[in-house]
Each structure stands twice: as C-alpha cells, then as structure tokens.
Design a protein around this motif. Sequence first.
Motif, short mmCIF file in Angstrom:
data_model
loop_
_atom_site.label_atom_id
_atom_site.label_comp_id
_atom_site.label_asym_id
_atom_site.label_seq_id
_atom_site.Cartn_x
_atom_site.Cartn_y
_atom_site.Cartn_z
N MET A 1 19.25 -1.24 -22.48
CA MET A 1 20.57 -0.72 -22.18
C MET A 1 21.62 -1.61 -22.82
N SER A 2 22.63 -0.97 -23.30
CA SER A 2 23.70 -1.73 -23.93
C SER A 2 24.61 -2.35 -22.86
N LYS A 3 25.43 -3.26 -23.31
CA LYS A 3 26.34 -3.95 -22.40
C LYS A 3 27.32 -2.96 -21.77
N ARG A 4 27.78 -2.00 -22.55
CA ARG A 4 28.72 -1.01 -22.05
C ARG A 4 28.06 -0.14 -20.97
N SER A 5 26.82 0.23 -21.14
CA SER A 5 26.10 1.03 -20.16
C SER A 5 25.98 0.28 -18.83
N TRP A 6 25.74 -1.02 -18.89
CA TRP A 6 25.68 -1.83 -17.67
C TRP A 6 27.03 -1.85 -16.95
N TYR A 7 28.11 -1.96 -17.70
CA TYR A 7 29.44 -1.96 -17.09
C TYR A 7 29.72 -0.62 -16.41
N VAL A 8 29.35 0.46 -17.03
CA VAL A 8 29.54 1.79 -16.43
C VAL A 8 28.68 1.91 -15.17
N PHE A 9 27.44 1.47 -15.25
CA PHE A 9 26.55 1.51 -14.09
C PHE A 9 27.10 0.68 -12.93
N LEU A 10 27.53 -0.55 -13.20
CA LEU A 10 28.08 -1.41 -12.15
C LEU A 10 29.37 -0.86 -11.57
N THR A 11 30.20 -0.22 -12.43
CA THR A 11 31.43 0.39 -11.95
C THR A 11 31.12 1.55 -11.00
N LEU A 12 30.16 2.38 -11.34
CA LEU A 12 29.76 3.48 -10.46
C LEU A 12 29.21 2.97 -9.13
N CYS A 13 28.39 1.91 -9.18
CA CYS A 13 27.87 1.32 -7.94
C CYS A 13 29.00 0.78 -7.07
N ALA A 14 29.97 0.11 -7.69
CA ALA A 14 31.11 -0.43 -6.95
C ALA A 14 31.92 0.70 -6.32
N LEU A 15 32.12 1.79 -7.04
CA LEU A 15 32.85 2.93 -6.49
C LEU A 15 32.13 3.56 -5.30
N ILE A 16 30.83 3.63 -5.39
CA ILE A 16 30.06 4.18 -4.27
C ILE A 16 30.19 3.29 -3.04
N VAL A 17 30.08 1.99 -3.22
CA VAL A 17 30.20 1.05 -2.10
C VAL A 17 31.62 1.10 -1.50
N ILE A 18 32.62 1.10 -2.34
CA ILE A 18 34.01 1.14 -1.86
C ILE A 18 34.30 2.45 -1.12
N SER A 19 33.79 3.57 -1.64
CA SER A 19 34.02 4.84 -0.95
C SER A 19 33.32 4.85 0.41
N GLY A 20 32.16 4.22 0.53
CA GLY A 20 31.48 4.10 1.81
C GLY A 20 32.27 3.28 2.81
N ILE A 21 32.87 2.18 2.35
CA ILE A 21 33.68 1.33 3.21
C ILE A 21 34.92 2.09 3.68
N VAL A 22 35.57 2.79 2.78
CA VAL A 22 36.77 3.57 3.14
C VAL A 22 36.41 4.67 4.13
N TYR A 23 35.31 5.38 3.90
CA TYR A 23 34.88 6.44 4.80
C TYR A 23 34.57 5.89 6.19
N ASP A 24 33.89 4.75 6.26
CA ASP A 24 33.56 4.13 7.54
C ASP A 24 34.83 3.72 8.28
N ALA A 25 35.80 3.16 7.56
CA ALA A 25 37.07 2.77 8.18
C ALA A 25 37.80 4.00 8.71
N TYR A 26 37.74 5.09 7.97
CA TYR A 26 38.39 6.33 8.40
C TYR A 26 37.70 6.88 9.66
N GLN A 27 36.38 6.84 9.70
CA GLN A 27 35.63 7.36 10.83
C GLN A 27 35.81 6.51 12.09
N SER A 28 36.15 5.24 11.94
CA SER A 28 36.26 4.37 13.11
C SER A 28 37.56 4.57 13.88
N LYS A 29 38.50 5.32 13.33
CA LYS A 29 39.74 5.63 14.03
C LYS A 29 39.65 7.03 14.61
#
Length: 150
Positions: free
Chosen positions: A1-29
């Motif tokens: 895998m190229s360096k750019r592909s790794w950056y795209v992969f890590l960015t997608l993983c970070a977005l998934i984790v952040i969206s999970g945190i935001v959803y959990d915060a929303y559900q807790s109220k």
Amino acid sequence: MSKRSWYVFLTLCALIVISGIVYDAYQSKASFKELLLDHLKESEKIIEMNVGKNRFRSDESLTKITDQATIDRFMDSLSEIKLRKSDVWNYDNDEYEIRLYTSNYRTFGVSFYGPDHIRIYNSAARHKRYGWTYRIVNDFDRSVLEGLLK
C-alpha cells in the motif's frame, strides 16, 4: 500500500471513531418528556399512578392516585426534567417508585434514587435507553414526590 492509501485508511478510521463518540454523547442526553411523555399516543392518557417509597424496605406503603387533575399536575412538573446518562447512583438514600398506567393498558415505571437520579421503564419499548440510570441535570423539586404520599 502506498503512503497516501494509509493516510486515507487512517482518516476513515478516525472518522468512524469520532462519529461513534459523537453519537454516544448524543444518546447520553435525554429528557423526561422524550423518554416517557412523547411515547403516549394522542388518545392515550395516564389514568392511574401508584406511588411508593423505599420498596426494598419493610415499611413500604403504596399510594394509589386516580384523580386526573393530580396526575396531570404531577406529569407537568416532571415534563421539564433534563437527564444525562449516569453510571453511579446510591441505593442507600430514599427511593420513590411510581407506576403509571395508561388507558391503553401500557405501564411506565419511574424510579427516583437519592437526590438526583432517575430510571424510566417503558413496557412497550425495549430500547437500551430504558435500561440506563440518568442524573437529573436541572432543578427538580422533590417535594412534588413527597406531596403524593401524603
């Protein structure tokens, strides 16, 4: 895998984790209105309340309330309660348990623990939010509960 592909992969993983945190915060109220009152149908009314204090102790007594004006006044006082998910509560303090019966034969349960914790049960819904304990985050006058037992 190229360096750019790794950056795209890590960015997608970070977005998934952040969206999970935001959803959990929303559900807790939540609010009392959102968890209970909004689930009543237009034609459905609460026709009976059973109120008890300290159900796990031997001196527990149950008060049955069928006066519609008292029920409406009590529900109005609870409708503005704002809640946030909490993992900690204390059973050692006073506990009030309220069973609400509707005209369509549904049951709701509301348990108040200590000074500021609440748990809501809905007999018709199995959503995970009904298994949580919430902390009341705005002002709530507990004398409303105590007045029901007199």
